[in-house]
Write a protein that holds these residues in place. Structure first.
Motif, mmCIF file in Angstrom:
data_model
loop_
_atom_site.group_PDB
_atom_site.id
_atom_site.type_symbol
_atom_site.label_atom_id
_atom_site.label_comp_id
_atom_site.label_asym_id
_atom_site.label_seq_id
_atom_site.Cartn_x
_atom_site.Cartn_y
_atom_site.Cartn_z
ATOM 1 N N THR A 35 0.849 -1.207 0.000
ATOM 2 C CA THR A 35 0.000 0.000 0.000
ATOM 3 C C THR A 35 0.876 1.246 0.000
ATOM 4 O O THR A 35 0.536 2.250 -0.617
ATOM 5 N N LYS A 36 2.021 1.176 0.665
ATOM 6 C CA LYS A 36 2.933 2.321 0.672
ATOM 7 C C LYS A 36 3.443 2.590 -0.741
ATOM 8 O O LYS A 36 3.495 3.749 -1.182
ATOM 9 N N TRP A 90 1.251 9.531 -5.504
ATOM 10 C CA TRP A 90 1.819 10.854 -5.193
ATOM 11 C C TRP A 90 2.689 11.334 -6.346
ATOM 12 O O TRP A 90 2.592 12.494 -6.769
ATOM 13 N N LYS A 133 0.781 4.269 -2.699
ATOM 14 C CA LYS A 133 0.655 5.684 -2.307
ATOM 15 C C LYS A 133 1.771 6.520 -2.936
ATOM 16 O O LYS A 133 1.537 7.643 -3.375
#
Lengths: 128, 443
Positions: A116-117, A124, A120
């Motif tokens: 999930t990081k 971004w 993200k």
């Protein structure tokens, strides 16, 4: 590698099925990960890159950051990528790289996974 | 399996069980404790994880052979859970009386009928029975290697107490050295200290104070862990450290290779601590471990301790300390002091000292839950120095933090007082021991 790091790698492979994932154990139980051919946004040239990061042996309690992309990437207007979370020049596993620092200030090990990081960070990147 | 068997339970879980067993009706009630297992050279610890209360008339019914019995359905459900989770199954009921308790002949007969089969169901995890009176517990523990009595149960809360099958006889000898202590704690309290094994993580400024005070208090066994050697800058804070320990004659020289030689010959902090402890209490048993808590074999040296003090700075050591508290039901206290200095103005900010007790239960002061182990710091600490520099996270690691012994004294003093009161039962039963911060510039 620790079982938690191995599970994180499995989740990354499942979440990014069309992207070859390179894994190199780092000796303490963590692993250096490189996810290849990731679409990072049309504002960059080229618009795809590898993304590298270290999952440490203390995962999932430790954050997964920073991430790195290919050091040769530029903005489409030819400008350098720097500032606001980016720093360059940098180095990732002996490759020229741009460092992306996106720290998770309120990490919840139960739901904030390495996969999930990464998602993200990619989303971004696409907004920058 | 070792013969000394202890059951450890946190206070909220014990209160839940006690309320169920002794509601004031004088009748018999039943339950099951499911427990983890930690086996060390010091003995076997059964670590209570959950309590399943048997509802009267539904799960706990009139027996065909004894007065009451758990229903087959209830036993099957809970023992199945134990098998899946690799936990021990401990059936519980209560008898009348107060300070002494034992199983009835019917109880023993039912164990002998049922527990061999139950051991199969739990796939070899120990099974057994506990019988409680209001202030006593007896146990009959069945394992693959034999059948053993429970020696005692430890309740971990603001007062750390033990229940035994019957009142324990105390040694008649009282050491005159501890006369002033005994006037507070009694000889029994002093005997408790001498039976304790306590871990100290970090033997710097705060840890060295804790080390000396525990030794003077009469604690019987200390395990001290630190990988570091005494440095010249430690001398104003580390109890017992000398110029010689820091190899000052070499490290004060303006020649780098002499400084390096001096650093490599300096005494390990745990060896200074051992000398201080032995001077304070020649009969103390002392394990001076040159090592890092993050290494599993080093951390495992602490799993059979009775209490932990964390006096190290790193987030990695906080993470392991926290895990030891919750996994092995060992209460502990983290201590520290912080002197924030503004990087630009160089002004000293709000100096504070912290004493953070951590108990192995919900709302027990978990350092992770209180966001005292930042995930980003953990990540940075896991990097090598070269990587940290490359990623520009060098600041916090290379710039030494301000520190003064009197600040260490504040947090260490509170921690030792907490420890002392908890083990001698001097805290009031309703006291709430929580994290404490003191801003020392506030008067």
């Amino acid at each position: 590698m620790t079982p938690e790091v191995e599970q994180a790698i499995t989740q990354i492979k499942e979440a990014f099925p069309n992207h070859p994932v390179d894994v190199e154990p780092e000796g303490q139980g963590g692993a250096y990960i490189t996810v290849n051919n990731v679409q990072i946004g049309e504002q960059y040239m080229p618009s795809t890159s590898w993304i590298g990061f270290l999952i440490t042996f203390q995962y999932p309690h430790a954050d997964v950051y920073p991430h790195f992309i290919d050091g040769g990437i530029r903005r489409v207007n030819g400008g350098l990528i720097n500032g606001n979370g980016f720093s360059a020049p940098s180095n990732w596993q002996n490759r020229s790289a741009i460092q992306i620092s996106r720290r998770s200030n309120r990490l919840n090990p139960a739901i904030d996974t390495a996969a999930t990081k990464l998602a993200k960070v990619i989303s971004w990147l696409k907004t920058q | 399996m070792n013969k000394l068997i202890e059951l450890r339970i946190d206070q909220p879980l014990w209160y839940k069980l006690r309320q169920h067993l002794f509601p004031g009706d004088g009748d018999e009630h039943g339950a099951v404790i499911v427990a983890g297992l930690a086996e060390t050279s010091r003995g076997v610890r059964l670590l209570a994880r959950e309590v399943f209360l048997a509802k009267d008339g539904i799960d706990y019914v009139p027996g065909t052979r004894g007065y009451r019995a758990l229903t087959a359905k209830f036993v099957a459900e809970v023992s199945g859970y134990c098998a899946r989770e690799k936990l021990c199954y401990l059936a519980v009921h209560c008898h009348g009386g107060r300070d002494e308790v034992s199983f009835s002949a019917d109880d023993i007969a039912s164990h002998e009928r049922g527990y061999p089969a139950l051991l199969d169901i739990t796939c070899g995890s120990p099974v057994g029975a506990l019988v409680f009176a209001e202030n006593a517990v007896a146990g009959d523990i069945w394992t693959l290697s034999g059948r053993f009595p429970l020696n005692y149960m430890t309740i971990i809360g603001s007062n750390i107490s033990r229940l035994y099958p019957s009142p324990q006889s105390r040694s008649r000898f009282s050491d005159p050295m501890y006369d002033r202590h005994s006037r507070i704690f009694g000889d029994a309290g002093q005997e408790i200290f001498s039976s304790l094994k306590v871990g100290i993580i970090g033997l710097g400024g705060g840890g060295s104070l804790i080390n000396e005070w525990l030794s003077r208090l009469g604690v019987g066994h200390i395990v001290a862990i630190d990988f570091d050697r005494v440095d010249l800058t430690n001398l104003p804070r580390i109890v017992g450290a000398s110029q010689m320990n820091a190899m000052a004659i070499l490290t004060k020289q303006p020649i780098p290779w002499l400084q390096k030689l001096g650093q490599s010959l300096a005494t390990y902090k745990v060896h200074v601590a051992r000398r201080v402890a032995k001077q304070a209490n020649p009969s103390i048993r002392y394990d001076a471990i040159v090592g890092n808590l993050v290494d599993e074999p080093t951390a495992k040296l602490l799993v059979d301790t009775d209490f932990l003090f964390l006096a190290a700075d790193s987030m990695q050591s906080r993470l392991v300390f926290n895990a030891l508290v919750y996994q092995y039901l060992i209460p502990g206290i983290q201590i520290g002091a912080k002197v924030p200095v503004d990087k630009q103005t160089k002004q000293v900010g709000y100096i504070f000292t912290a004493t953070r007790p951590v108990f192995p239960n919900a709302n027990g002061g978990c350092l992770l839950c209180h966001e005292l182990i930042p995930s980003g710091k953990l990540q940075e600490e896991a990097l090598g120095e070269k990587e940290r520099r490359a990623q520009r996270y060098v600041e916090d690691h290379d710039i030494a933090q301000p520190s003064v012994i009197t600040l260490n004294v504040k947090s260490a003093g509170q921690a030792i007082n907490d420890f002392m009161m908890m083990f001698t039962g001097l805290y009031k039963s309703d006291v709430r021991i929580h994290h404490q911060m003191e801003f020392v510039r506030e008067r």
